[in-house]
Design an enzyme around this catalytic site. Structure first.
Site, short mmCIF file in Angstrom:
data_model
loop_
_atom_site.label_atom_id
_atom_site.label_comp_id
_atom_site.label_asym_id
_atom_site.label_seq_id
_atom_site.Cartn_x
_atom_site.Cartn_y
_atom_site.Cartn_z
N GLU A 1 41.48 30.60 37.24
CA GLU A 1 42.74 30.00 36.79
C GLU A 1 42.68 28.49 37.08
OE1 GLU A 1 46.07 31.72 38.89
OE2 GLU A 1 47.48 30.20 38.18
N HIS B 1 41.73 36.83 41.53
CA HIS B 1 41.29 35.60 40.86
C HIS B 1 41.26 34.44 41.83
CE1 HIS B 1 45.75 35.26 40.44
NE2 HIS B 1 45.54 33.96 40.53
N GLN C 1 47.98 33.84 47.04
CA GLN C 1 49.00 34.32 46.10
C GLN C 1 48.91 35.84 46.07
OE1 GLN C 1 48.24 33.75 41.86
NE2 GLN C 1 50.37 33.14 41.55
N HIS D 1 44.83 28.17 44.91
CA HIS D 1 45.13 29.46 45.57
C HIS D 1 44.07 30.50 45.25
CE1 HIS D 1 47.32 30.00 41.64
NE2 HIS D 1 46.88 31.25 41.74
N GLU E 1 55.42 37.90 43.06
CA GLU E 1 54.40 37.22 43.86
C GLU E 1 54.98 36.49 45.05
OE1 GLU E 1 53.28 34.51 40.48
OE2 GLU E 1 53.60 33.02 42.04
N1 CMX Z 1 38.21 39.78 37.83
C1 CMX Z 1 36.95 40.03 37.35
N2 CMX Z 1 36.72 40.81 36.28
C2 CMX Z 1 37.79 41.35 35.66
C3 CMX Z 1 39.12 41.12 36.09
C4 CMX Z 1 39.31 40.30 37.23
N3 CMX Z 1 40.53 40.04 37.71
N4 CMX Z 1 39.97 41.77 35.27
C5 CMX Z 1 39.20 42.41 34.36
N5 CMX Z 1 37.89 42.16 34.59
C6 CMX Z 1 36.75 42.69 33.86
C7 CMX Z 1 36.75 44.20 33.92
O1 CMX Z 1 36.07 44.66 35.08
C8 CMX Z 1 36.03 44.57 32.64
O2 CMX Z 1 34.65 44.49 32.84
P1 CMX Z 1 33.65 45.58 32.17
O3 CMX Z 1 33.84 45.41 30.68
O4 CMX Z 1 32.30 45.14 32.64
O5 CMX Z 1 34.07 46.91 32.65
C9 CMX Z 1 36.47 43.49 31.67
O6 CMX Z 1 36.88 42.38 32.49
C10 CMX Z 1 37.64 43.92 30.81
O7 CMX Z 1 38.60 44.48 31.68
P2 CMX Z 1 39.93 45.24 31.21
O8 CMX Z 1 40.44 46.02 32.38
O9 CMX Z 1 39.71 45.95 29.91
O10 CMX Z 1 40.94 44.05 31.07
P3 CMX Z 1 41.37 43.23 29.78
O11 CMX Z 1 40.18 42.84 28.95
O12 CMX Z 1 42.50 43.92 29.11
O13 CMX Z 1 41.97 41.95 30.54
C11 CMX Z 1 41.75 39.75 31.29
C12 CMX Z 1 41.16 41.15 31.34
C13 CMX Z 1 41.01 38.87 32.27
C14 CMX Z 1 41.64 39.19 29.86
C15 CMX Z 1 43.27 39.86 31.69
O14 CMX Z 1 43.35 40.42 32.98
C16 CMX Z 1 44.00 38.53 31.67
O15 CMX Z 1 44.40 38.03 30.62
N6 CMX Z 1 44.21 37.90 32.85
C17 CMX Z 1 44.91 36.63 32.93
C18 CMX Z 1 46.36 36.79 33.33
C19 CMX Z 1 46.55 37.35 34.71
O16 CMX Z 1 45.64 37.86 35.35
N7 CMX Z 1 47.83 37.26 35.21
C20 CMX Z 1 48.20 37.71 36.55
C21 CMX Z 1 48.15 36.58 37.57
C22 CMX Z 1 49.23 35.55 37.34
C23 CMX Z 1 49.11 34.29 38.20
O17 CMX Z 1 48.09 34.06 38.83
O18 CMX Z 1 50.10 33.52 38.22
CO CO Z 2 47.22 32.69 40.30
#
Ligand code: CMX
Ligand code: CO
Length: 142
Positions: free
Chosen positions: A134, A84, A60, A7, A43
């Site tokens: 993912e 993502h 998604q 997805h 979602e």
């Molecule tokens: N895509 C690309 N870059 C991303 C991003 C994304 N979705 N989310 C954050 N970033 C980048 C930010 O732009 C930032 O970059 P800079 O440092 O250059 O400014 C950096 O990562 C840190 O961003 P943040 O806002 O401080 O975010 P965190 O570090 O707190 O968290 C992440 C980032 C990826 C660790 C967190 O979003 C995560 O754990 N994601 C996984 C879980 C998730 O997304 N769940 C929802 C979907 C569930 C599903 O699909 O089922």
């Molecule tokens: Co997903």
């Protein structure tokens, strides 16, 4: 290891309105809706192709359920859009371990619960060319 696109995750403010847009404008079928409290999302899965047999591909649509969730944070920074991409595998733990061996940060050491009974693990976007990635192992039941 990764054999298909499972997805593409899209962050939105209004799940009902965004679902209606993709359903009515593009003709995608609403396959599933759920709340994942661990991920902080409500979602909708819209089927793009296939038949929910573990080989289908989806959009998604993700609406945050709380302000401190990853999707809420993303929306505050970037607004709505692609959040993502998710690739399918038959072995999420093994694939995550193998990818981690290449120096990519695996955010979920133990796979978590994903959509439709799947098991999922995320990879850090900063180690994947700026793309939050993912890995999904579809449920046998799907
Ligand atoms: N895509 C690309 N870059 C991303 C991003 C994304 N979705 N989310 C954050 N970033 C980048 C930010 O732009 C930032 O970059 P800079 O440092 O250059 O400014 C950096 O990562 C840190 O961003 P943040 O806002 O401080 O975010 P965190 O570090 O707190 O968290 C992440 C980032 C990826 C660790 C967190 O979003 C995560 O754990 N994601 C996984 C879980 C998730 O997304 N769940 C929802 C979907 C569930 C599903 O699909 O089922
Ligand atoms: Co997903």
């Amino acid at each position: 290891m990764l054999t298909r696109i499972d997805h593409v995750g899209i962050a939105c403010h209004d799940l009902a309105a965004t679902t209606a847009f993709y359903r009515d404008t593009f003709g995608f079928e609403v396959a599933h809706e759920e709340v994942n409290e661990e991920q902080g999302v409500r979602e909708v899965m819209l089927r793009v192709n296939g038949t929910d047999d573990g080989e289908a591909s989806y959009l998604q649509l993700l609406e945050p359920t709380r302000d401190d969730s990853p999707v809420a944070k993303f929306l505050a920074r970037n607004g709505e859009g692609v959040h993502h991409i998710a690739f399918g595998t038959s072995d999420v733990a093994g694939t995550a371990g193998a990818i981690g061996g290449h120096g990519v940060r695996v955010l979920d050491a133990q796979p978590r619960a994903g959509s439709m009974g799947s098991r999922i693990a995320f990879l850090h976007p900063k180690d994947c060319g700026g793309v939050l990635t993912e890995i999904v192992q579809a449920s046998d039941r799907r």
